[in-house]
Design a protein around this motif. Structure first.
Motif, PDB file in Angstrom:
ATOM      1  N   VAL A  48       0.884  -1.173   0.000  1.00 38.64           N
ATOM      2  CA  VAL A  48       0.000   0.000   0.000  1.00 38.64           C
ATOM      3  C   VAL A  48       0.914   1.214   0.000  1.00 38.64           C
ATOM      4  O   VAL A  48       1.457   1.605   1.034  1.00 38.64           O
ATOM      5  N   SER A  49       1.108   1.809  -1.176  1.00 32.92           N
ATOM      6  CA  SER A  49       2.080   2.886  -1.325  1.00 32.92           C
ATOM      7  C   SER A  49       1.486   4.245  -0.956  1.00 32.92           C
ATOM      8  O   SER A  49       0.280   4.385  -0.731  1.00 32.92           O
ATOM      9  N   LYS A  50       2.340   5.254  -0.952  1.00 33.75           N
ATOM     10  CA  LYS A  50       1.904   6.612  -0.652  1.00 33.75           C
ATOM     11  C   LYS A  50       0.935   7.154  -1.689  1.00 33.75           C
ATOM     12  O   LYS A  50       0.232   8.124  -1.433  1.00 33.75           O
ATOM     13  N   ALA A  51       0.884   6.541  -2.866  1.00 32.50           N
ATOM     14  CA  ALA A  51      -0.064   6.972  -3.891  1.00 32.50           C
ATOM     15  C   ALA A  51      -1.510   6.754  -3.436  1.00 32.50           C
ATOM     16  O   ALA A  51      -2.422   7.431  -3.899  1.00 32.50           O
ATOM     17  N   VAL A  52      -1.708   5.816  -2.505  1.00 32.36           N
ATOM     18  CA  VAL A  52      -3.051   5.538  -1.991  1.00 32.36           C
ATOM     19  C   VAL A  52      -3.519   6.672  -1.089  1.00 32.36           C
ATOM     20  O   VAL A  52      -4.702   7.013  -1.070  1.00 32.36           O
ATOM     21  N   GLY A  53      -2.614   7.277  -0.336  1.00 29.28           N
ATOM     22  CA  GLY A  53      -2.980   8.381   0.548  1.00 29.28           C
ATOM     23  C   GLY A  53      -1.976   8.536   1.669  1.00 29.28           C
ATOM     24  O   GLY A  53      -0.917   7.907   1.674  1.00 29.28           O
ATOM     25  N   GLY A  54      -2.355   9.357   2.638  1.00 31.59           N
ATOM     26  CA  GLY A  54      -1.516   9.574   3.805  1.00 31.59           C
ATOM     27  C   GLY A  54      -1.466   8.337   4.689  1.00 31.59           C
ATOM     28  O   GLY A  54      -2.108   7.325   4.417  1.00 31.59           O
ATOM     29  N   SER A  55      -0.719   8.440   5.780  1.00 36.99           N
ATOM     30  CA  SER A  55      -0.506   7.267   6.626  1.00 36.99           C
ATOM     31  C   SER A  55      -1.797   6.720   7.218  1.00 36.99           C
ATOM     32  O   SER A  55      -1.973   5.496   7.306  1.00 36.99           O
ATOM     33  N   VAL A  56      -2.716   7.585   7.607  1.00 35.34           N
ATOM     34  CA  VAL A  56      -3.974   7.114   8.182  1.00 35.34           C
ATOM     35  C   VAL A  56      -4.771   6.320   7.150  1.00 35.34           C
ATOM     36  O   VAL A  56      -5.294   5.241   7.436  1.00 35.34           O
ATOM     37  N   VAL A  57      -4.828   6.822   5.936  1.00 37.46           N
ATOM     38  CA  VAL A  57      -5.558   6.148   4.857  1.00 37.46           C
ATOM     39  C   VAL A  57      -4.880   4.834   4.499  1.00 37.46           C
ATOM     40  O   VAL A  57      -5.540   3.799   4.348  1.00 37.46           O
ATOM     41  N   ARG A  58      -3.558   4.843   4.367  1.00 34.75           N
ATOM     42  CA  ARG A  58      -2.821   3.617   4.026  1.00 34.75           C
ATOM     43  C   ARG A  58      -3.028   2.533   5.077  1.00 34.75           C
ATOM     44  O   ARG A  58      -3.259   1.373   4.748  1.00 34.75           O
ATOM     45  N   HIS A  59      -2.974   2.904   6.340  1.00 34.59           N
ATOM     46  CA  HIS A  59      -3.156   1.919   7.402  1.00 34.59           C
ATOM     47  C   HIS A  59      -4.591   1.398   7.430  1.00 34.59           C
ATOM     48  O   HIS A  59      -4.819   0.218   7.702  1.00 34.59           O
ATOM     49  N   ARG A  60      -5.561   2.244   7.144  1.00 34.10           N
ATOM     50  CA  ARG A  60      -6.953   1.784   7.087  1.00 34.10           C
ATOM     51  C   ARG A  60      -7.136   0.775   5.959  1.00 34.10           C
ATOM     52  O   ARG A  60      -7.743  -0.288   6.144  1.00 34.10           O
ATOM     53  N   VAL A  61      -6.576   1.075   4.792  1.00 32.45           N
ATOM     54  CA  VAL A  61      -6.651   0.150   3.657  1.00 32.45           C
ATOM     55  C   VAL A  61      -5.929  -1.150   3.992  1.00 32.45           C
ATOM     56  O   VAL A  61      -6.437  -2.245   3.721  1.00 32.45           O
ATOM     57  N   SER A  62      -4.770  -1.073   4.615  1.00 33.48           N
ATOM     58  CA  SER A  62      -4.010  -2.271   4.998  1.00 33.48           C
ATOM     59  C   SER A  62      -4.799  -3.137   5.970  1.00 33.48           C
ATOM     60  O   SER A  62      -4.849  -4.363   5.820  1.00 33.48           O
ATOM     61  N   ARG A  63      -5.412  -2.519   6.976  1.00 39.47           N
ATOM     62  CA  ARG A  63      -6.208  -3.287   7.950  1.00 39.47           C
ATOM     63  C   ARG A  63      -7.365  -3.998   7.266  1.00 39.47           C
ATOM     64  O   ARG A  63      -7.646  -5.162   7.543  1.00 39.47           O
ATOM     65  N   ARG A  64      -8.041  -3.290   6.367  1.00 37.94           N
ATOM     66  CA  ARG A  64      -9.161  -3.906   5.654  1.00 37.94           C
ATOM     67  C   ARG A  64      -8.701  -5.084   4.800  1.00 37.94           C
ATOM     68  O   ARG A  64      -9.324  -6.143   4.793  1.00 37.94           O
ATOM     69  N   LEU A  65      -7.607  -4.896   4.076  1.00 40.37           N
ATOM     70  CA  LEU A  65      -7.106  -5.971   3.217  1.00 40.37           C
ATOM     71  C   LEU A  65      -6.621  -7.166   4.035  1.00 40.37           C
ATOM     72  O   LEU A  65      -6.858  -8.314   3.654  1.00 40.37           O
ATOM     73  N   ARG A  66      -5.946  -6.929   5.148  1.00 42.72           N
ATOM     74  CA  ARG A  66      -5.510  -8.044   6.010  1.00 42.72           C
ATOM     75  C   ARG A  66      -6.707  -8.835   6.517  1.00 42.72           C
ATOM     76  O   ARG A  66      -6.699 -10.063   6.537  1.00 42.72           O
ATOM     77  N   HIS A  67      -7.745  -8.123   6.925  1.00 38.91           N
ATOM     78  CA  HIS A  67      -8.957  -8.774   7.415  1.00 38.91           C
ATOM     79  C   HIS A  67      -9.624  -9.596   6.311  1.00 38.91           C
ATOM     80  O   HIS A  67     -10.170 -10.666   6.572  1.00 38.91           O
ATOM     81  N   LEU A  68      -9.567  -9.115   5.076  1.00 32.42           N
ATOM     82  CA  LEU A  68     -10.205  -9.805   3.953  1.00 32.42           C
ATOM     83  C   LEU A  68      -9.384 -10.995   3.452  1.00 32.42           C
ATOM     84  O   LEU A  68      -9.951 -12.013   3.039  1.00 32.42           O
ATOM     85  N   ILE A  69      -8.064 -10.884   3.454  1.00 25.81           N
ATOM     86  CA  ILE A  69      -7.233 -11.944   2.872  1.00 25.81           C
ATOM     87  C   ILE A  69      -7.103 -13.144   3.805  1.00 25.81           C
ATOM     88  O   ILE A  69      -6.984 -14.285   3.339  1.00 25.81           O
ATOM     89  N   ALA A  70      -7.158 -12.937   5.106  1.00 23.97           N
ATOM     90  CA  ALA A  70      -6.926 -14.027   6.067  1.00 23.97           C
ATOM     91  C   ALA A  70      -7.831 -15.241   5.833  1.00 23.97           C
ATOM     92  O   ALA A  70      -7.331 -16.362   5.713  1.00 23.97           O
ATOM     93  N   PRO A  71      -9.149 -15.089   5.734  1.00 22.26           N
ATOM     94  CA  PRO A  71      -9.981 -16.289   5.528  1.00 22.26           C
ATOM     95  C   PRO A  71      -9.869 -16.877   4.127  1.00 22.26           C
ATOM     96  O   PRO A  71     -10.219 -18.031   3.903  1.00 22.26           O
ATOM     97  N   ARG A  72      -9.358 -16.120   3.178  1.00 23.53           N
ATOM     98  CA  ARG A  72      -9.251 -16.596   1.800  1.00 23.53           C
ATOM     99  C   ARG A  72      -7.981 -17.408   1.556  1.00 23.53           C
ATOM    100  O   ARG A  72      -7.851 -18.065   0.526  1.00 23.53           O
ATOM    101  N   LEU A  73      -7.033 -17.387   2.483  1.00 21.66           N
ATOM    102  CA  LEU A  73      -5.781 -18.125   2.310  1.00 21.66           C
ATOM    103  C   LEU A  73      -6.008 -19.627   2.239  1.00 21.66           C
ATOM    104  O   LEU A  73      -5.289 -20.327   1.523  1.00 21.66           O
ATOM    105  N   GLU A  74      -6.995 -20.141   2.956  1.00 19.37           N
ATOM    106  CA  GLU A  74      -7.210 -21.584   2.960  1.00 19.37           C
ATOM    107  C   GLU A  74      -7.683 -22.105   1.604  1.00 19.37           C
ATOM    108  O   GLU A  74      -7.544 -23.288   1.322  1.00 19.37           O
ATOM    109  N   GLY A  75      -8.199 -21.247   0.749  1.00 17.16           N
ATOM    110  CA  GLY A  75      -8.635 -21.663  -0.582  1.00 17.16           C
ATOM    111  C   GLY A  75      -7.531 -21.620  -1.626  1.00 17.16           C
ATOM    112  O   GLY A  75      -7.777 -21.927  -2.795  1.00 17.16           O
ATOM    113  N   LEU A  76      -6.328 -21.238  -1.221  1.00 12.05           N
ATOM    114  CA  LEU A  76      -5.213 -21.128  -2.154  1.00 12.05           C
ATOM    115  C   LEU A  76      -4.392 -22.415  -2.158  1.00 12.05           C
ATOM    116  O   LEU A  76      -4.384 -23.157  -1.180  1.00 12.05           O
TER     117      LEU A  76
END
Length: 119
Positions: A48-76
């Motif tokens: 999640v690069s600086k192109a996405v936004g400031g640190s608050v925005v980047r961390h919010r996007v990162s938290r959302r993506l981590r929450h979404l990817i975790a249950p999907r790992l078992e299908g890989l």
């Protein structure tokens, strides 16, 4: 939060996935996947690069993506390494929209990986 055994942490792992893996792009993110070994747990990393936004925005996007990817790992596949790269429109996206893009991206790379292995 992704448990430690399911995270990509080293630069060379990220580089290998981005250079040698399959890619499937969506409007808010790009999913990269590489399967160097047929054993071990699937692992994931986020970019999640600086192109996405400031640190608050980047961390919010990162938290959302981590929450979404975790249950999907078992299908890989075993040994799969996945990198999810957020694009600037991810900053304004809801978790549901990111989930739809993530599912479509994962489906795309799995389809490409399957076609490559068969062909």
């Amino acid at each position: 939060m992704l448990p430690a055994g399911f995270r990509l942490t080293r630069r060379d792992e990220f580089v290998a996935v981005l250079r040698r893996g399959w890619r499937s792009g969506r409007s808010r993110l790009v999913v990269h996947m590489h399967c160097p070994a047929a054993d071990g747990a699937p692992r994931a990393g986020l970019v999640v690069s600086k192109a996405v936004g400031g640190s608050v925005v980047r961390h919010r996007v990162s938290r959302r993506l981590r929450h979404l990817i975790a249950p999907r790992l078992e299908g890989l596949p075993a040994g799969a390494m996945v990198v999810v790269r957020a694009l600037p429109p991810a900053a304004e996206a809801s978790s549901a929209e990111l989930g739809v893009d993530l599912d479509a991206g994962l489906h795309g790379v799995l389809r490409k990986a399957g076609a490559t292995r068969r062909g």
